[in-house]
Design an enzyme around this catalytic site. Sequence first.
Site, PDB file in Angstrom:
ATOM      1  N   ARG A 193       0.828  -1.208   0.000  1.00 15.44           N
ATOM      2  CA  ARG A 193       0.000   0.000   0.000  1.00 15.44           C
ATOM      3  C   ARG A 193       0.868   1.266   0.000  1.00 15.44           C
ATOM      4  NH1 ARG A 193      -4.782   3.036   0.041  1.00 15.44           N
ATOM      5  NH2 ARG A 193      -5.049   4.253   1.914  1.00 15.44           N
ATOM      6  N   HIS A 218       0.658   4.363  -2.675  1.00 14.93           N
ATOM      7  CA  HIS A 218       0.427   5.705  -2.148  1.00 14.93           C
ATOM      8  C   HIS A 218       1.581   6.631  -2.577  1.00 14.93           C
ATOM      9  CE1 HIS A 218      -1.203   8.130   1.425  1.00 14.93           C
ATOM     10  NE2 HIS A 218      -0.223   8.844   0.942  1.00 14.93           N
ATOM     11  N   ASP A 219       2.798   6.160  -2.457  1.00 16.86           N
ATOM     12  CA  ASP A 219       3.945   6.982  -2.839  1.00 16.86           C
ATOM     13  C   ASP A 219       3.862   7.357  -4.310  1.00 16.86           C
ATOM     14  OD1 ASP A 219       6.386   8.343  -2.583  1.00 16.86           O
ATOM     15  OD2 ASP A 219       7.498   6.604  -3.328  1.00 16.86           O
ATOM     16  N   GLY A 247       4.549  11.153  -7.815  1.00 13.52           N
ATOM     17  CA  GLY A 247       5.382  10.111  -8.405  1.00 13.52           C
ATOM     18  C   GLY A 247       6.129   9.322  -7.357  1.00 13.52           C
ATOM     19  N   ASP A 291       8.666   8.974  -5.411  1.00 11.77           N
ATOM     20  CA  ASP A 291       9.794   9.797  -4.972  1.00 11.77           C
ATOM     21  C   ASP A 291       9.982   9.751  -3.459  1.00 11.77           C
ATOM     22  OD1 ASP A 291       7.612  11.174  -4.043  1.00 11.77           O
ATOM     23  OD2 ASP A 291       8.389  13.147  -4.591  1.00 11.77           O
ATOM     24  N   SER A 348       8.045  10.585  -1.210  1.00  5.69           N
ATOM     25  CA  SER A 348       7.413  11.691  -0.475  1.00  5.69           C
ATOM     26  C   SER A 348       6.571  11.141   0.685  1.00  5.69           C
ATOM     27  CB  SER A 348       6.542  12.543  -1.397  1.00  5.69           C
ATOM     28  OG  SER A 348       5.612  11.742  -2.100  1.00  5.69           O
ATOM     29  N   ASN A 389      -4.688   8.035   6.033  1.00  4.97           N
ATOM     30  CA  ASN A 389      -3.408   7.438   6.426  1.00  4.97           C
ATOM     31  C   ASN A 389      -3.587   6.267   7.384  1.00  4.97           C
ATOM     32  OD1 ASN A 389      -4.007   8.563   8.881  1.00  4.97           O
ATOM     33  ND2 ASN A 389      -2.071   9.653   9.112  1.00  4.97           N
ATOM     34  N   PRO A 404      -7.213   7.981  -5.366  1.00  9.80           N
ATOM     35  CA  PRO A 404      -8.593   7.554  -5.620  1.00  9.80           C
ATOM     36  C   PRO A 404      -9.251   7.124  -4.309  1.00  9.80           C
ATOM     37  CG  PRO A 404      -7.009   5.960  -6.504  1.00  9.80           C
ATOM     38  CD  PRO A 404      -6.226   7.139  -6.020  1.00  9.80           C
ATOM     39  N   HIS A 444      -5.276  -5.713  -3.470  1.00  9.53           N
ATOM     40  CA  HIS A 444      -6.220  -5.968  -2.376  1.00  9.53           C
ATOM     41  C   HIS A 444      -6.400  -7.456  -2.097  1.00  9.53           C
ATOM     42  CE1 HIS A 444      -8.095  -1.683  -2.844  1.00  9.53           C
ATOM     43  NE2 HIS A 444      -6.907  -1.674  -2.277  1.00  9.53           N
ATOM     44  N   THR A 445      -5.551  -8.278  -2.653  1.00 10.30           N
ATOM     45  CA  THR A 445      -5.468  -9.679  -2.224  1.00 10.30           C
ATOM     46  C   THR A 445      -4.793  -9.760  -0.853  1.00 10.30           C
ATOM     47  OG1 THR A 445      -4.624 -11.881  -2.775  1.00 10.30           O
ATOM     48  CG2 THR A 445      -3.269 -10.051  -3.458  1.00 10.30           C
ATOM     49  N   ASP A 470      -9.640  -9.851   1.578  1.00 11.60           N
ATOM     50  CA  ASP A 470      -9.639 -11.097   0.821  1.00 11.60           C
ATOM     51  C   ASP A 470      -9.699 -12.212   1.860  1.00 11.60           C
ATOM     52  OD1 ASP A 470      -8.387 -13.424  -0.309  1.00 11.60           O
ATOM     53  OD2 ASP A 470      -7.445 -12.222  -1.848  1.00 11.60           O
ATOM     54  N   THR A 487      -8.043 -14.802   1.993  1.00 10.04           N
ATOM     55  CA  THR A 487      -6.683 -15.283   2.261  1.00 10.04           C
ATOM     56  C   THR A 487      -5.767 -14.054   2.315  1.00 10.04           C
ATOM     57  OG1 THR A 487      -6.426 -15.573  -0.122  1.00 10.04           O
ATOM     58  CG2 THR A 487      -7.019 -17.523   1.143  1.00 10.04           C
TER      59      THR A 487
HETATM   60  C1  HEM Z   1      -7.817   1.499  -7.317  1.00 10.41           C
HETATM   61  C2  HEM Z   1      -7.805   2.404  -6.362  1.00 10.41           C
HETATM   62  C3  HEM Z   1      -7.590   2.067  -4.929  1.00 10.41           C
HETATM   63  C4  HEM Z   1      -8.363   2.468  -3.904  1.00 10.41           C
HETATM   64  C5  HEM Z   1      -9.600   3.334  -3.983  1.00 10.41           C
HETATM   65  C6  HEM Z   1      -7.802   1.900  -2.688  1.00 10.41           C
HETATM   66  C7  HEM Z   1      -8.309   2.108  -1.427  1.00 10.41           C
HETATM   67  C8  HEM Z   1      -7.878   1.459  -0.291  1.00 10.41           C
HETATM   68  C9  HEM Z   1      -8.435   1.630   1.025  1.00 10.41           C
HETATM   69  C10 HEM Z   1      -9.573   2.584   1.369  1.00 10.41           C
HETATM   70  C11 HEM Z   1      -7.793   0.784   1.867  1.00 10.41           C
HETATM   71  C12 HEM Z   1      -8.094   0.524   3.339  1.00 10.41           C
HETATM   72  C13 HEM Z   1      -7.634   1.600   4.250  1.00 10.41           C
HETATM   73  C14 HEM Z   1      -8.175   1.282   5.623  1.00 10.41           C
HETATM   74  O1  HEM Z   1      -9.352   1.576   5.879  1.00 10.41           O
HETATM   75  O2  HEM Z   1      -7.443   0.720   6.449  1.00 10.41           O
HETATM   76  C15 HEM Z   1      -6.822   0.079   1.083  1.00 10.41           C
HETATM   77  C16 HEM Z   1      -5.978  -0.873   1.581  1.00 10.41           C
HETATM   78  C17 HEM Z   1      -4.987  -1.478   0.847  1.00 10.41           C
HETATM   79  N1  HEM Z   1      -4.638  -1.180  -0.458  1.00 10.41           N
HETATM   80 FE1  HEM Z   1      -5.718  -0.073  -1.752  1.00 10.41          FE
HETATM   81  N2  HEM Z   1      -6.701   1.168  -3.009  1.00 10.41           N
HETATM   82  C18 HEM Z   1      -6.529   1.234  -4.365  1.00 10.41           C
HETATM   83  C19 HEM Z   1      -5.507   0.672  -5.083  1.00 10.41           C
HETATM   84  C20 HEM Z   1      -4.483  -0.069  -4.526  1.00 10.41           C
HETATM   85  C21 HEM Z   1      -3.307  -0.502  -5.229  1.00 10.41           C
HETATM   86  C22 HEM Z   1      -2.988  -0.157  -6.673  1.00 10.41           C
HETATM   87  C23 HEM Z   1      -2.568  -1.233  -4.354  1.00 10.41           C
HETATM   88  C24 HEM Z   1      -1.233  -1.906  -4.565  1.00 10.41           C
HETATM   89  C25 HEM Z   1      -0.840  -2.432  -5.704  1.00 10.41           C
HETATM   90  C26 HEM Z   1      -3.297  -1.264  -3.109  1.00 10.41           C
HETATM   91  C27 HEM Z   1      -2.910  -1.958  -1.984  1.00 10.41           C
HETATM   92  C28 HEM Z   1      -3.591  -1.964  -0.796  1.00 10.41           C
HETATM   93  C29 HEM Z   1      -3.252  -2.843   0.313  1.00 10.41           C
HETATM   94  C30 HEM Z   1      -2.173  -3.908   0.320  1.00 10.41           C
HETATM   95  C31 HEM Z   1      -4.128  -2.522   1.353  1.00 10.41           C
HETATM   96  C32 HEM Z   1      -4.161  -3.138   2.754  1.00 10.41           C
HETATM   97  C33 HEM Z   1      -3.313  -2.329   3.681  1.00 10.41           C
HETATM   98  C34 HEM Z   1      -3.171  -2.957   5.058  1.00 10.41           C
HETATM   99  O3  HEM Z   1      -3.784  -3.975   5.365  1.00 10.41           O
HETATM  100  O4  HEM Z   1      -2.395  -2.401   5.838  1.00 10.41           O
HETATM  101  N3  HEM Z   1      -4.433  -0.526  -3.244  1.00 10.41           N
HETATM  102  N4  HEM Z   1      -6.876   0.518  -0.221  1.00 10.41           N
HETATM  103  C1  LIG Z   2      -2.148   9.881  10.551  1.00 11.99           C
HETATM  104  O1  LIG Z   2      -2.441  11.264  10.697  1.00 11.99           O
HETATM  105  C2  LIG Z   2      -2.685  11.650  12.046  1.00 11.99           C
HETATM  106  C3  LIG Z   2      -3.190  13.067  12.041  1.00 11.99           C
HETATM  107  O2  LIG Z   2      -2.304  13.947  11.391  1.00 11.99           O
HETATM  108  C4  LIG Z   2      -1.398  11.440  12.863  1.00 11.99           C
HETATM  109  O3  LIG Z   2      -1.612  11.787  14.206  1.00 11.99           O
HETATM  110  C5  LIG Z   2      -0.981   9.965  12.752  1.00 11.99           C
HETATM  111  O4  LIG Z   2       0.264   9.764  13.386  1.00 11.99           O
HETATM  112  C6  LIG Z   2      -0.870   9.542  11.285  1.00 11.99           C
HETATM  113  N1  LIG Z   2      -0.612   8.104  11.216  1.00 11.99           N
HETATM  114  C7  LIG Z   2       0.495   7.621  10.640  1.00 11.99           C
HETATM  115  C8  LIG Z   2       0.583   6.138  10.580  1.00 11.99           C
HETATM  116  O5  LIG Z   2       1.389   8.281  10.175  1.00 11.99           O
END
Ligand code: HEM
Ligand SMILES: *[C@@H]1O[C@H](CO)[C@@H](O)[C@H](O)[C@H]1NC(C)=O
Length: 322
Positions: free
Chosen positions: A63, A67-68, A73, A75, A77, A95, A162, A192-193, A245, A247
């Site tokens: 993730r 996000h990065d 890009g 980088d 950030s 976050n 997004p 999201h697997t 998922d 799994t």
């Molecule tokens: C298509 C647009 C995408 C959207 C709208 C999206 C949105 C999200 C959201 C809302 C979460 C959960 C955050 C939470 O509530 O804890 C999430 C988790 C995650 N996303 Fe996405 N995502 C997208 C694309 C991607 C892509 C491209 C990847 C990687 C190739 C990715 C990898 C992940 C992973 C691995 C998690 C689980 C994180 C964890 O368990 O710590 N996502 N995503």
């Molecule tokens: C998410 O943002 C909040 C509010 O700015 C901050 O307190 C928290 O440490 C951030 N979480 C992470 C994992 O960086």
Amino acid sequence: MGRLLQMICSLNVLLILVGVSLSGAILDANYYHKTCPQAEDIVYTAVRNATIYDPKVPARILRMFFHDCFIRGCDASVLLDSTPGNKAEKDGPPNVSLAAFYVIDDAKTKLEQSCPKTVSCADIIAIAARDVVVLSGGPSWSVLKGRKDGRISRANETINLPAPSSNTSQLIQSFSQRGLSAKDLVTLSGGHTLGFSHCSSFEARLRNFSSAHDTDPTLDPKFATDLKGKCPKPNTDRNAGQFLDSTASVFDNDYYKRIVGGRGVFVSDQSLLGDYRTRWIVEAFARDQGLFFREFAGAMVRLGNVGVVESGEVRVNCRVVN
Ligand code: HEM
Ligand SMILES: *[C@@H]1O[C@H](CO)[C@@H](O)[C@H](O)[C@H]1NC(C)=O
Ligand SMILES: *[C@@H]1O[C@H](CO)[C@@H](O)[C@H](O)[C@H]1NC(C)=O
Ligand SMILES: *[C@@H]1O[C@H](CO)[C@@H](O)[C@H](O)[C@H]1NC(C)=O
Ligand SMILES: *[C@@H]1O[C@H](CO)[C@@H](O)[C@H](O)[C@H]1NC(C)=O
Ligand SMILES: *[C@@H]1O[C@H](CO)[C@@H](O)[C@H](O)[C@H]1NC(C)=O
């Protein structure tokens, strides 16, 4: 006639070469071959060690890479800490699942010992993202390297990620702004697997969804009941949520099978089945895990090319600019 054909052909070759060099040929699989041949081993060791202690690490890092790359890009950030004058990306609104920064720090510390000021933080994330997929049973690929680290990170720019409530039209637009196709969208959503989501990212689907439907009609009814149980109203557990998922620590094609069955967690996941431009790809990946794996490897390389910074610095500490 022959000469004309020859000219056209060589012109084509020329255009292809120009095209390649324009689209990120600065990255190179052997970039650290001479300057830090052990770079990938060091990153892998840090990632594997962290994963043994915390099985959430692979999802976090995958993730983090997405996000990065989607903000300014690839980088690094996303790694910069806030400073008194600046609230950084990692403190921006979505976050909740950003974590495991310590794993990158650990790799960076070891890299600075072995080859100081050489391996960028952006490249560490890209290598680590490949490693976590492999450690979870997914495909491998050769990571292109040579990214430089940015100096800017702004919390307000996370609005450009997004949203889980986005539909496929919005997602296709968001990906195309970064040079990624609709197929890349479906393929990379397969990330999201792995992992978990908090209730806040999907609970709007469960109650009072729209004027016509109390529950999102694209949700399988039994799954909707499960989700309501996990996210009761009122909800006192901040950590409540759902695995993305069945799994969630295995990299496989189960994510696509679930979407076909109406069990995608986000609107953004489920909408991929509802749009004719993406439905066929979801169905193909649900049937054929090998196909998904091959496509995922290629799409991750393309994600890693997004907005690569050629002129920049190699941070010494990934959390602060030099
Ligand atoms: C298509 C647009 C995408 C959207 C709208 C999206 C949105 C999200 C959201 C809302 C979460 C959960 C955050 C939470 O509530 O804890 C999430 C988790 C995650 N996303 Fe996405 N995502 C997208 C694309 C991607 C892509 C491209 C990847 C990687 C190739 C990715 C990898 C992940 C992973 C691995 C998690 C689980 C994180 C964890 O368990 O710590 N996502 N995503
Ligand atoms: C998410 O943002 C909040 C509010 O700015 C901050 O307190 C928290 O440490 C951030 N979480 C992470 C994992 O960086
Ligand atoms: C392995 O990970 C653990 C837990 O994060 C950490 O305490 C330890 O220092 C790490 N060891 C190495 C060799 O990186
Ligand atoms: C974020 O804030 C900066 C000023 O701090 C501003 O220049 C920029 O346009 C803002 N970006 C977005 C996406 O709102
Ligand atoms: C997608 O969402 C946007 C913004 O809410 C909306 O204008 C558009 O009609 C939606 N597209 C589809 C195909 O549902
Ligand atoms: C449901 O949504 C409508 C329109 O957004 C709102 O007026 C109403 O108060 C909501 N009902 C509940 C129970 O939240």
